[in-house]
Design an enzyme around this catalytic site. Structure first.
Site, PDB file in Angstrom:
ATOM      1  N   GLN A 236      -8.477  -2.543   6.906  1.00  0.00           N
ATOM      2  CA  GLN A 236      -8.888  -2.634   5.508  1.00  0.00           C
ATOM      3  C   GLN A 236     -10.213  -3.385   5.378  1.00  0.00           C
ATOM      4  O   GLN A 236     -10.760  -3.468   4.280  1.00  0.00           O
ATOM      5  CB  GLN A 236      -7.816  -3.365   4.700  1.00  0.00           C
ATOM      6  N   ARG A 383       0.139  -6.389  -1.126  1.00  0.00           N
ATOM      7  CA  ARG A 383      -0.216  -5.845  -2.434  1.00  0.00           C
ATOM      8  C   ARG A 383      -0.421  -6.954  -3.462  1.00  0.00           C
ATOM      9  O   ARG A 383       0.044  -6.893  -4.598  1.00  0.00           O
ATOM     10  CB  ARG A 383       0.828  -4.844  -2.918  1.00  0.00           C
ATOM     11  N   CYS A 384      -1.100  -8.012  -3.018  1.00  0.00           N
ATOM     12  CA  CYS A 384      -1.452  -9.078  -3.948  1.00  0.00           C
ATOM     13  C   CYS A 384      -2.596  -9.881  -3.342  1.00  0.00           C
ATOM     14  O   CYS A 384      -2.975  -9.662  -2.206  1.00  0.00           O
ATOM     15  CB  CYS A 384      -0.262  -9.978  -4.243  1.00  0.00           C
ATOM     16  N   GLU A 754      -2.607  -4.006  -7.589  1.00  0.00           N
ATOM     17  CA  GLU A 754      -1.532  -4.913  -7.211  1.00  0.00           C
ATOM     18  C   GLU A 754      -0.732  -5.406  -8.411  1.00  0.00           C
ATOM     19  O   GLU A 754       0.364  -5.931  -8.257  1.00  0.00           O
ATOM     20  CB  GLU A 754      -2.077  -6.066  -6.388  1.00  0.00           C
TER      21      GLU A 754
END
Lengths: 801, 161
Positions: A236, A383-384, A754
């Site tokens: 990523q 996802r945060c 998110e």
């Protein structure tokens, strides 16, 4: 004269901001023509398979490679000793620690990487891995983080046992990593001491795994002649990988090319640097041929970036009307055997301090103590942004606990504590400045949409009949867009991002960014931003990311930072081009710059709109000789955007569940999600991201947890055991929105992906606990599996007829 | 290492032959020997469905089928869906209804939905959800996948009437 119909027509053609245009990237995916890591095949390529430890804690007495090397097809077996000559035996982590690339005399978690077998194909490599003989002496394992810092606890990290610091402040025990705190402890304690009402709960965010459909892997290729290293990788953050590889290997960064092609989902799992990547690089340097290493699903779940494992304690102090006066949150964080959780160096658990949420809380204090245990490292922000999920879960659970204690409705208690719309920008008691928000309007819209009053009446009736119906409310504030380089950096590198746009003579353009899509649809979204800014069709704007030889430096895509940071860079680079285009237009029209105004795709002369030059005409002119004196040719620009602040999207969610008290099964009857992510670029893509985030939230709330036995054995590392919801159990999602733009973002966008995960998890939990609220239950830990909910019913004596 | 064996079958309408060990899995033959990288590997336990192919009229997870079992079979993968430059209604549906994000599960999803619509040309939402339950997706939340299948069902049925 250009009429408004013409203007609208031209805007439509551009398919820019606000358009639900279909995704550009779909064309290859629906044909099976994506290029994921395992699809990469290079001439002469060999395959690497890992040998992993069966023990969670053990000394390695010896490793015998002979039988493995005798397996047909096996070319080499690499162990820690083999990495030492190239100084790649230990690596820095993104959490300011160091990690053994291959276990160095000792293993510290089950499935730790011990050796890599290099062979002609994956079958031979697997055969060889089975034949590597490792003699272990088992040591006692620490599984429970509460026992990690006990006197006399086994020392997990002997390599740093004597060090009193590993990057984040003083260590108080050989198994202690850091203590991090924010807020005013003394002032907070004082409020608690004199408060009318206080509540306290122990709240666990269990260890979970992001589990993207594509596992991690790479193809490393070192060219001995040129000294060039090329690595195709599931990352990523390709630029950060390049920097780490350069730091590790001593190969000049300019000779390292990292290519992230198509990535089959990331969710935080593909941010860290994993040992497999490093060993594949070494193996390519040693053998001189490309090496592919691809994880199995079991490898992925058991050894790469888990998330959470935050053992929290939440406390609120309030007056009798439920007005919160102070908040105190602490957490014991289980980081596994190496601190490789991704964190900004100045904020080791920093965004845990957004735990005041959407509420105006005058005093607050929070603290995280991180410890080592004999579990896999790599706690990622799943996802945060760097522990926001944990923070929001704590506050959203605790505000419900307070409401229950005071018998105040759960929507009402939120109204009483919201930061009101006129207070933005709002400075929180933990030091953040929230850019914009309108929380009450969002909540009221949702309550009306679901007929909240009606639902509460229905609940009263159901309770009278002994039925369990729960209504979960969650009003959350997110903190995304890492971040201002003054507070956010990784390995000292600031978390800015970048965009480089080149407009071609015929008016098409290519833009390259430092972010990296893992399915978010960047090729479409960024093109839409640039289309609106430049007046060129988004169809003709090509987006490239992930290849460090092409893209400008950036920190990649995680923590919903692409739109807040990358998107801002795209808009700002486009504006630089438009400023130059205006000069060219003025020259071509023989008027002053100030006599021109911009309209959709052209500069026109004020008061004489027939006199105009379109962006396409200007693009051509920029490559001719007819330019203002001294002006450089071309129509290009690069922007390195360092945001002045994070952005703060928010939302209001309501969930309705029905629980079968005889089986413990929970049915999500309704889930209504309103998100405010500021300016909306592509509503279709936003809605898709929300669906996905809610589904991952549903998985965490209702089924996911990574269990270990007392010896550190991983008890569930395949998809046979680890819960990923299917189409059958996944609820139907209703979505809605309000729009409160960020005042500091060039186009007012805040980021969204998110939010549904961060806000969804507490909403589900609040709904489940609410079903039991009338029976005196104030908290139940996730995951709310049927068994655990049934256990609650049994404890309450309501599970039998 | 056991002796290799030649296996021939029809792949997307074209006869192919591949030399494999008896233990070789179909997904590996497809991806590594026959250059069909559309079907993906996601779990190796038949749970995720990313490797779904159509084998003699049945959806199978090609990560748990041995290539030697495919002698004389007919195999359809995602690469066989586009015909003469025309997208299949399902490929079109997945784009139109935004039924994908990262795209990793998509080839398996489309292949599975193809078999569903062969067996049941107008499935209800519940039927679609049950039929697709062997194919996992982490990005979409399934709602748009259901819509994509409905789009294709509608388009295919109107083509027949």
């Amino acid at each position: 004269m250009a009429g408004s119909t013409d203007t609208i027509e031209r805007e439509k053609k551009l398919q820019g901001l606000g358009s639900s245009r279909l995704r550009k990237e779909d064309a290859r995916f629906i044909r099976g023509k994506g290029s994921y890591i395992d699809d990469i095949k290079l001439p002469g390529m060999l395959f690497g398979a890992m040998v992993r430890s069966p023990y969670a804690h053990a000394r390695i007495k010896s490793i015998n490679k002979a039988k493995a090397l005798a397996v047909p097809g096996v070319v080499a077996v690499l162990v820690a000793e083999d990495l030492k000559p190239v100084k790649l035996d230990w690596m820095p982590t993104l959490g300011s620690d160091v990690q053994a690339v291959l276990a160095d005399k000792k293993v510290c978690f089950q499935m730790q990487e011990v050796a890599m077998v290099i062979a002609s194909d994956r079958y031979s490599a697997a055969d060889g891995a089975d034949m590597v003989e490792v003699d272990y002496e088992e040591l006692p394992a620490i599984v429970d983080p509460h026992k990690s810092m006990a006197p006399g606890a086994p020392v997990i990290r002997e390599d740093i046992a004597g060090k009193d610091e590993v990057g984040h402040g003083k260590r108080t025990h050989p198994n202690h990593i850091f203590t991090w705190e924010a807020g005013d402890k003394a002032a907070t304690d004082a409020v608690f001491a004199g408060a009318a009402v206080t509540v306290r709960e122990e709240i666990l965010n269990p260890r979970v795994h992001p589990c993207p459909m594509e596992t991690c892997g790479c193809v490393a290729s070192f060219d001995k002649v040129t000294g060039q290293l090329t690595v195709y990788i599931t990352s990523q953050a390709p630029h950060l990988v390049r920097t780490v590889v350069a730091m590790l290997s001593g190969i000049p960064e300019s000779k390292i090319r990292i290519i992230g092609g198509d990535i089959g989902g990331g969710f935080g799992n593909k941010v860290p640097i994993y040992p497999g990547y490093v060993v594949a690089i070494v193996a390519s340097i040693v053998t001189g041929v490309p090496i592919k290493w691809i994880e199995s699903r079991i490898d992925n779940i058991s050894t790469t970036g888990f998330a959470r494992d935050y053992h929290g304690v939440g406390e609120l102090a309030a007056d009798k009307d439920g007005r919160i006066k102070a908040l105190r949150f602490t957490a014991l964080a289980d980081h596994g055997a190496f601190n490789s959780h991704v964190s900004a160096t100045k904020l080791p658990a920093g965004l845990f301090s957004i735990c005041t949420g959407s509420y105006d809380i005058p005093k607050a204090y929070c603290r995280v103590d991180a410890v080592y245990t004999n579990k896999a490292p790599g706690g990622v922000a799943y996802r945060c942004s760097l522990r926001v999920t944990e923070a929001v879960y704590l506050i959203e659970r605790m505000i419900d606990v307070l409401a229950q204690k005071l018998s105040i409705d759960k929507a009402e208690i939120r109204r009483r504590n919201f930061v009101s719309a006129d207070k933005f920008p709002y400075n929180t008691s933990l030091g953040w400045t929230i850019d914009s928000g309108n929380y009450q309007a969002a909540l009221e819209k949702v309550l009306k949409a679901v007929d909240y009053e009606g639902l509460r009446r229905e609940q009263v009736q159901k309770r009278a009949k002994g039925e369990l119906m729960g209504i979960g409310v969650c009003t959350f504030t997110e903190i995304v867009g890492a971040g201002p380089t003054k507070v956010c950096d990784i390995l000292g590198i600031g978390l800015f991002d970048s965009c480089d746009i080149r407009v071609n003579p015929t008016g098409s353009a290519i833009a390259r960014l430092g972010t990296m899509s893992q399915g978010q649809g960047h090729a479409t979204t960024y093109a839409q931003i640039i289309a609106t800014e430049l007046g060129l069709s988004s169809d003709e704007i090509q987006i490239e990311e992930g290849d460090t030889d092409k893209a400008p430096y950036g920190a990649g895509t995680w923590g919903s930072r692409s739109t807040p940071v990358g998107g801002a860079a795209a808009a700002m680079a486009a504006r630089k081009i438009r400023a130059k285009a205006q000069k060219i237009a003025a020259h071509l029209l023989e008027v002053g710059e100030g006599d021109l105004e911009w309209e959709v795709d052209r500069f026109k002369v004020k008061g004489n709109p027939a006199q105009a030059r379109t962006m396409k005409e200007i693009a051509m002119a920029a490559h001719t000789s007819n330019l203002p004196d001294g002006m450089e040719k071309g129509l290009d620009a690069t922007e390195y955007y360092d945001p002045p602040n994070m952005t703060f999207p928010f939302g209001a969610y309501v969930c309705v569940v029905d629980i079968d008290r005889f089986t413990g099964e929970t049915k999500v009857r309704r889930f209504y999600a309103l998100d405010d992510c500021g300016t909306r670029i592509n509503p279709m893509i936003i809605e898709g991201q929300i669906h996905g985030g809610l589904t991952e939230a549903f998985a965490v709330a209702f089924g996911q947890a990574i269990p270990f036995d007392e010896n550190g054995n991983h008890l569930g590392n395949s998809l046979m055991d680890y819960f990923l919801p299917t189409a059958v159990e996944t609820p139907h999602w209703e979505t809605d929105h309000t729009v409160t733009p960020s005042p500091h973002h060039p186009i007012g966008a805040k980021g969204v992906a998110e939010s549904p995960h961060v806000g969804g998890i507490p909403c589900f939990s609040n709904a489940v606990v609410d079903a039991f609220a009338h029976l005196g239950v104030t908290h139940m830990d996730m995951p709310h599996t049927a068994f655990r909910v049934w256990q609650q019913c049994k404890a309450l004596g309501i599970s039998t007829r | 290492m056991a002796k290799k064996q030649a296996v021939s079958f029809k792949l997307n309408g074209r006869q192919v032959e591949v030399l494999v060990e008896p233990r070789e899995l179909l997904i590996h033959s497809l991806r590594e020997k026959l250059q069909h990288t559309g079907p993906h590997i996601g779990c190796e336990t038949s749970h995720c469905g990313a490797c779904t192919v159509d084998l003699d009229g049945m959806s199978v997870k090609s990560c748990t089928v041995l290539t030697v079992q495919c002698q004389d079979a007919e195999v359809l993968t995602i690469e066989g869906f586009e015909q003469s430059g025309e997208l299949h209604a399902l490929q079109e549906g997945f784009t139109q209804e935004h039924g994908l994000q990262c795209g990793y599960c998509t080839p398996g999803m489309i292949t599975r939905a193809f078999r569903l619509l062969k067996e049941n040309p107008s499935p209800s939402e519940e039927e679609i959800r049950y039929w697709m339950a062997g194919n996992l997706c982490r990005c979409t939340g399934y709602q748009n996948i259901v819509k994509a299948v409905q789009y294709a069902a509608k388009k295919m049925s109107s083509a027949h009437t």
